[in-house]
Design an enzyme around this catalytic site. Structure first.
Site, PDB file in Angstrom:
ATOM      1  CB  ILE A   3      -0.964   0.031   1.206  1.00 11.01           C
ATOM      2  CG1 ILE A   3      -1.711  -1.296   1.344  1.00 11.01           C
ATOM      3  CG2 ILE A   3      -1.966   1.175   1.048  1.00 11.01           C
ATOM      4  CD1 ILE A   3      -2.620  -1.373   2.564  1.00 11.01           C
ATOM      5  N   GLY A   4       1.978   1.193   0.765  1.00 10.86           N
ATOM      6  CA  GLY A   4       2.883   2.342   0.846  1.00 10.86           C
ATOM      7  C   GLY A   4       3.367   2.753  -0.535  1.00 10.86           C
TER       8      GLY A   4
ATOM      9  CG  ASP B 279      10.382  -0.158   3.362  1.00  8.40           C
ATOM     10  OD1 ASP B 279       9.174  -0.059   3.080  1.00  8.40           O
ATOM     11  OD2 ASP B 279      10.911  -1.242   3.670  1.00  8.40           O
TER      12      ASP B 279
ATOM     13  CG  ASP C  88      14.099  -1.193  12.318  1.00 10.22           C
ATOM     14  OD1 ASP C  88      12.964  -0.800  12.631  1.00 10.22           O
ATOM     15  OD2 ASP C  88      14.562  -2.304  12.643  1.00 10.22           O
TER      16      ASP C  88
ATOM     17  CB  THR D 122      -5.811  -3.051   9.988  1.00  6.99           C
ATOM     18  OG1 THR D 122      -6.613  -4.182   9.636  1.00  6.99           O
ATOM     19  CG2 THR D 122      -5.207  -3.349  11.365  1.00  6.99           C
TER      20      THR D 122
ATOM     21  CD  GLU E 248      -6.689  -8.547  10.290  1.00  8.49           C
ATOM     22  OE1 GLU E 248      -6.155  -9.135  11.245  1.00  8.49           O
ATOM     23  OE2 GLU E 248      -6.590  -8.930   9.113  1.00  8.49           O
TER      24      GLU E 248
ATOM     25  CE  LYS F 283      -1.404  -1.614  11.600  1.00  9.14           C
ATOM     26  NZ  LYS F 283      -0.368  -0.750  10.945  1.00  9.14           N
TER      27      LYS F 283
ATOM     28  CB  VAL G 295     -10.208 -22.543   0.588  1.00  7.05           C
ATOM     29  CG1 VAL G 295     -11.340 -21.771   1.257  1.00  7.05           C
ATOM     30  CG2 VAL G 295     -10.075 -22.173  -0.879  1.00  7.05           C
TER      31      VAL G 295
ATOM     32  NE  ARG H 180     -10.561 -11.319   6.593  1.00  7.38           N
ATOM     33  CZ  ARG H 180     -11.039 -12.121   7.551  1.00  7.38           C
ATOM     34  NH1 ARG H 180     -12.336 -12.197   7.776  1.00  7.38           N
ATOM     35  NH2 ARG H 180     -10.218 -12.854   8.283  1.00  7.38           N
TER      36      ARG H 180
HETATM   37  P1  NAD Z   1       3.525  -4.813   3.328  1.00 11.61           P
HETATM   38  O1  NAD Z   1       3.852  -5.980   4.188  1.00 11.61           O
HETATM   39  O2  NAD Z   1       3.318  -5.015   1.871  1.00 11.61           O
HETATM   40  O3  NAD Z   1       4.654  -3.695   3.501  1.00 11.61           O
HETATM   41  C1  NAD Z   1       5.169  -3.327   4.741  1.00 11.61           C
HETATM   42  C2  NAD Z   1       6.391  -2.462   4.478  1.00 11.61           C
HETATM   43  O4  NAD Z   1       6.909  -2.038   5.746  1.00 11.61           O
HETATM   44  C3  NAD Z   1       7.530  -3.199   3.760  1.00 11.61           C
HETATM   45  O5  NAD Z   1       8.041  -2.396   2.729  1.00 11.61           O
HETATM   46  C4  NAD Z   1       8.557  -3.431   4.850  1.00 11.61           C
HETATM   47  O6  NAD Z   1       9.883  -3.490   4.367  1.00 11.61           O
HETATM   48  C5  NAD Z   1       8.324  -2.223   5.743  1.00 11.61           C
HETATM   49  N1  NAD Z   1       8.755  -2.436   7.135  1.00 11.61           N
HETATM   50  C6  NAD Z   1       8.434  -3.488   7.937  1.00 11.61           C
HETATM   51  N2  NAD Z   1       9.030  -3.334   9.138  1.00 11.61           N
HETATM   52  C7  NAD Z   1       9.716  -2.158   9.097  1.00 11.61           C
HETATM   53  C8  NAD Z   1      10.509  -1.464  10.035  1.00 11.61           C
HETATM   54  N3  NAD Z   1      10.740  -1.952  11.252  1.00 11.61           N
HETATM   55  N4  NAD Z   1      11.040  -0.288   9.661  1.00 11.61           N
HETATM   56  C9  NAD Z   1      10.829   0.205   8.417  1.00 11.61           C
HETATM   57  N5  NAD Z   1      10.114  -0.421   7.476  1.00 11.61           N
HETATM   58  C10 NAD Z   1       9.544  -1.596   7.819  1.00 11.61           C
HETATM   59  O7  NAD Z   1       2.250  -4.142   3.997  1.00 11.61           O
HETATM   60  P2  NAD Z   1       0.947  -3.494   3.365  1.00 11.61           P
HETATM   61  O8  NAD Z   1      -0.034  -4.554   3.091  1.00 11.61           O
HETATM   62  O9  NAD Z   1       1.320  -2.529   2.318  1.00 11.61           O
HETATM   63  O10 NAD Z   1       0.395  -2.691   4.650  1.00 11.61           O
HETATM   64  C11 NAD Z   1       0.869  -1.384   4.919  1.00 11.61           C
HETATM   65  C12 NAD Z   1       0.185  -0.854   6.154  1.00 11.61           C
HETATM   66  O11 NAD Z   1      -1.231  -0.878   5.972  1.00 11.61           O
HETATM   67  C13 NAD Z   1       0.438  -1.695   7.404  1.00 11.61           C
HETATM   68  O12 NAD Z   1       0.561  -0.833   8.498  1.00 11.61           O
HETATM   69  C14 NAD Z   1      -0.805  -2.563   7.536  1.00 11.61           C
HETATM   70  O13 NAD Z   1      -1.030  -2.918   8.865  1.00 11.61           O
HETATM   71  C15 NAD Z   1      -1.856  -1.613   7.012  1.00 11.61           C
HETATM   72  N6  NAD Z   1      -3.038  -2.237   6.410  1.00 11.61           N
HETATM   73  C16 NAD Z   1      -2.906  -3.185   5.442  1.00 11.61           C
HETATM   74  C17 NAD Z   1      -4.045  -3.704   4.839  1.00 11.61           C
HETATM   75  C18 NAD Z   1      -3.952  -4.735   3.733  1.00 11.61           C
HETATM   76  O14 NAD Z   1      -4.988  -5.270   3.335  1.00 11.61           O
HETATM   77  N7  NAD Z   1      -2.790  -5.032   3.193  1.00 11.61           N
HETATM   78  C19 NAD Z   1      -5.309  -3.249   5.221  1.00 11.61           C
HETATM   79  C20 NAD Z   1      -5.402  -2.276   6.231  1.00 11.61           C
HETATM   80  C21 NAD Z   1      -4.253  -1.769   6.806  1.00 11.61           C
HETATM   81  O1  DAU Z   2      -8.486  -6.572   7.065  1.00  9.50           O
HETATM   82  C1  DAU Z   2      -7.303  -5.852   6.833  1.00  9.50           C
HETATM   83  C2  DAU Z   2      -6.156  -6.819   6.903  1.00  9.50           C
HETATM   84  O2  DAU Z   2      -6.248  -7.614   5.719  1.00  9.50           O
HETATM   85  C3  DAU Z   2      -4.795  -6.169   6.994  1.00  9.50           C
HETATM   86  O3  DAU Z   2      -4.708  -5.454   8.182  1.00  9.50           O
HETATM   87  C4  DAU Z   2      -3.688  -7.230   6.928  1.00  9.50           C
HETATM   88  O4  DAU Z   2      -2.418  -6.615   6.896  1.00  9.50           O
HETATM   89  C5  DAU Z   2      -3.872  -8.044   5.667  1.00  9.50           C
HETATM   90  O5  DAU Z   2      -2.934  -9.092   5.627  1.00  9.50           O
HETATM   91  C6  DAU Z   2      -5.283  -8.618   5.604  1.00  9.50           C
HETATM   92  O6  DAU Z   2      -5.491  -9.621   6.641  1.00  9.50           O
HETATM   93  P1  DAU Z   2      -6.341 -10.940   6.359  1.00  9.50           P
HETATM   94  O7  DAU Z   2      -5.938 -11.975   7.322  1.00  9.50           O
HETATM   95  O8  DAU Z   2      -7.784 -10.640   6.210  1.00  9.50           O
HETATM   96  O9  DAU Z   2      -5.783 -11.238   4.871  1.00  9.50           O
HETATM   97  P2  DAU Z   2      -5.280 -12.562   4.164  1.00  9.50           P
HETATM   98  O10 DAU Z   2      -5.046 -12.201   2.730  1.00  9.50           O
HETATM   99  O11 DAU Z   2      -4.187 -13.252   4.900  1.00  9.50           O
HETATM  100  O12 DAU Z   2      -6.582 -13.484   4.260  1.00  9.50           O
HETATM  101  C7  DAU Z   2      -7.825 -13.048   3.725  1.00  9.50           C
HETATM  102  C8  DAU Z   2      -8.849 -14.152   3.981  1.00  9.50           C
HETATM  103  O13 DAU Z   2      -8.475 -15.314   3.223  1.00  9.50           O
HETATM  104  C9  DAU Z   2      -8.911 -14.608   5.422  1.00  9.50           C
HETATM  105  O14 DAU Z   2     -10.249 -14.960   5.738  1.00  9.50           O
HETATM  106  C10 DAU Z   2      -8.040 -15.862   5.443  1.00  9.50           C
HETATM  107  C11 DAU Z   2      -8.257 -16.443   4.062  1.00  9.50           C
HETATM  108  N1  DAU Z   2      -7.101 -17.199   3.517  1.00  9.50           N
HETATM  109  C12 DAU Z   2      -5.889 -16.597   3.516  1.00  9.50           C
HETATM  110  C13 DAU Z   2      -4.772 -17.248   3.035  1.00  9.50           C
HETATM  111  C14 DAU Z   2      -3.420 -16.583   3.023  1.00  9.50           C
HETATM  112  C15 DAU Z   2      -7.283 -18.480   3.022  1.00  9.50           C
HETATM  113  O15 DAU Z   2      -8.390 -19.033   3.015  1.00  9.50           O
HETATM  114  N2  DAU Z   2      -6.165 -19.134   2.552  1.00  9.50           N
HETATM  115  C16 DAU Z   2      -4.922 -18.574   2.531  1.00  9.50           C
HETATM  116  O16 DAU Z   2      -3.966 -19.239   2.088  1.00  9.50           O
END
Ligand code: NAD
Ligand code: DAU
Length: 340
Positions: free
Chosen positions: A13-14, A34, A60, A126, A128, A155, A207, A215
């Site tokens: 997302i970043g 990062d 970091d 998030t 969550e 979080k 799954v 979700r």
């Molecule tokens: P991601 O795992 O793709 O990226 C995380 C980034 O943070 C990476 O580039 C990693 O190198 C960096 N990072 C990790 N630890 C670090 C540290 N100690 N210092 C500096 N950099 C560090 O994550 P994402 O899915 O892009 O999520 C980004 C943010 O959004 C997170 O805070 C996550 O909790 C939040 N978020 C994600 C989702 C989702 O669905 N992916 C949804 C809601 C909120």
């Molecule tokens: O809701 C926001 C969150 O969404 C973010 O804060 C997290 O960073 C992000 O990872 C995500 O968390 P989830 O646990 O919801 O996402 P994930 O993609 O891991 O899983 C989505 C759904 O799919 C969940 O119900 C678990 C299921 N799943 C996931 C994986 C990896 C499967 O059934 N099989 C799988 O292999």
């Protein structure tokens, strides 16, 4: 607001947010800070690597010295903190880095924001943090935080720290709590890119349980627009939910993926469920709606568009899936195939 430090800006997302900001605000300067963990990837930022308003610092967020040096060197006025360990399954295997980064790292950034009197500290949170939500209810920003996995708890802890800095020190903070983002550059451990890339290779889709968990799958650029809006028009001290208001069972998401990629349902394999698996998240998005935001993509469009991106961008994901990822995959899923 002119000089933004975007922590975790090389992640999914970043990076999308960095691309969005550089395109939308030609006069802003963006410093990506990062650590480049396994999830950080400079390929995500290839298109802006020579942009005159973009700088990259490898560091970091737990490292006070480098954080403070970066804030001073680039005259940072705003921190947007995306940096975190983000995969729930990894947090179940080993929570350590989750706590370090989201709790101690957030504290370090808040202290820097306070010390250098920044205009804004924005925390990316998030859905969550609200925990499992029973049918018929959608979480409001004022609800209690009831996280249920080590990831979600890390979080929620960060959110509480951020709120405490507003109350105690009057630090100008805002928080956004997003639902499941999908789109380009998402590390293929998360369900949509994992299943899209497995399907493209005709590999089974693991799954969890009955696959009927719910979700709100949200297109990442919609989330970026919401963060932008809160940065510019959000009320200081407030949190804003960012979702779609359309929930979907995982099995429906998988059906859309397979149809888009023209792959058979026979790839679906039900495996042992995730421990403590949250059955449902659901966000009330009235508060950000009142600021004038609504998502541009339905979850269905977001899923199909994302599937097509992975189909068309093998250059990006093939190298990730061929490296350390294989070890992770075996550790995470090896036992699951036999053990329903
Ligand atoms: P991601 O795992 O793709 O990226 C995380 C980034 O943070 C990476 O580039 C990693 O190198 C960096 N990072 C990790 N630890 C670090 C540290 N100690 N210092 C500096 N950099 C560090 O994550 P994402 O899915 O892009 O999520 C980004 C943010 O959004 C997170 O805070 C996550 O909790 C939040 N978020 C994600 C989702 C989702 O669905 N992916 C949804 C809601 C909120
Ligand atoms: O809701 C926001 C969150 O969404 C973010 O804060 C997290 O960073 C992000 O990872 C995500 O968390 P989830 O646990 O919801 O996402 P994930 O993609 O891991 O899983 C989505 C759904 O799919 C969940 O119900 C678990 C299921 N799943 C996931 C994986 C990896 C499967 O059934 N099989 C799988 O292999």
């Amino acid at each position: 607001m002119k000089n933004l430090m975007i922590t975790g800006g090389a992640g999914f997302i970043g990076a999308n947010f960095v691309l969005y900001v550089l395109n939308r605000y030609p006069d802003y300067n963006v410093v990506v800070y990062d650590k480049l963990t396994y999830a950080g990837n400079l390929d995500n930022l290839l298109t802006v690597k020579d942009h005159s308003h973009y700088h990259f610092v490898q560091g970091d967020i737990c490292d006070t010295v480098v954080v403070n040096e970066t804030v001073q060197k680039y005259d940072i006025d705003t921190i947007v903190n995306f940096a975190a360990e983000t995969h729930v399954d990894r947090s179940i295997m080993n929570p350590d880095a989750f706590i370090q980064t989201s709790v101690y790292g957030t504290y370090v950034l808040l202290e820097a924001a306070r010390k250098y009197k920044l205009e804004r500290y924005h925390q990316i949170s998030t859905d969550e943090v609200y925990g499992h939500i029973p049918p018929g209810y959608s979480s409001k920003e004022t609800d209690n935080l009831v996280p249920r996995s080590p990831y979600a708890a890390s979080k929620a802890s960060a959110d509480l720290l951020v709120q405490s800095y507003f109350i105690t020190y009057n630090l100008p903070v805002t928080i956004t709590r997003g639902s499941n983002n999908i789109g380009p550059y998402q590390y293929p451990e998360k369900v949509v890119p994992l299943f899209a890339t497995n399907a493209l290779d005709n590999e089974p889709l693991p799954v969890y349980g009955d696959g009927r968990q719910m979700r709100e799958y949200q297109y990442v650029t919609d989330h970026c627009e919401a963060i932008d809006l809160v940065l510019h028009r959000g009320v200081i001290g407030e949190a804003y939910n960012v979702g779609t208001a359309v929930e979907m069972e995982n099995i429906e998401m998988i059906d859309i993926l397979l149809t888009t990629l023209d792959r058979p349902q026979s790839l679906i394999h039900h495996v042992k469920d995730r421990e403590g698996h949250d059955r449902r998240y659901s966000l009330n998005i009235d508060k950000i709606g009142a600021l004038g935001w609504e998502p541009r993509h339905t979850p269905r469009e977001a899923i199909a568009q994302t599937a097509r991106w992975y189909r068309d961008n093998e250059w990006w994901w093939r190298k990730i899936k061929s490296g350390a990822f294989k070890e992770y995959y075996e550790k995470q899923y090896g036992h699951r195939w036999q053990n329903k």
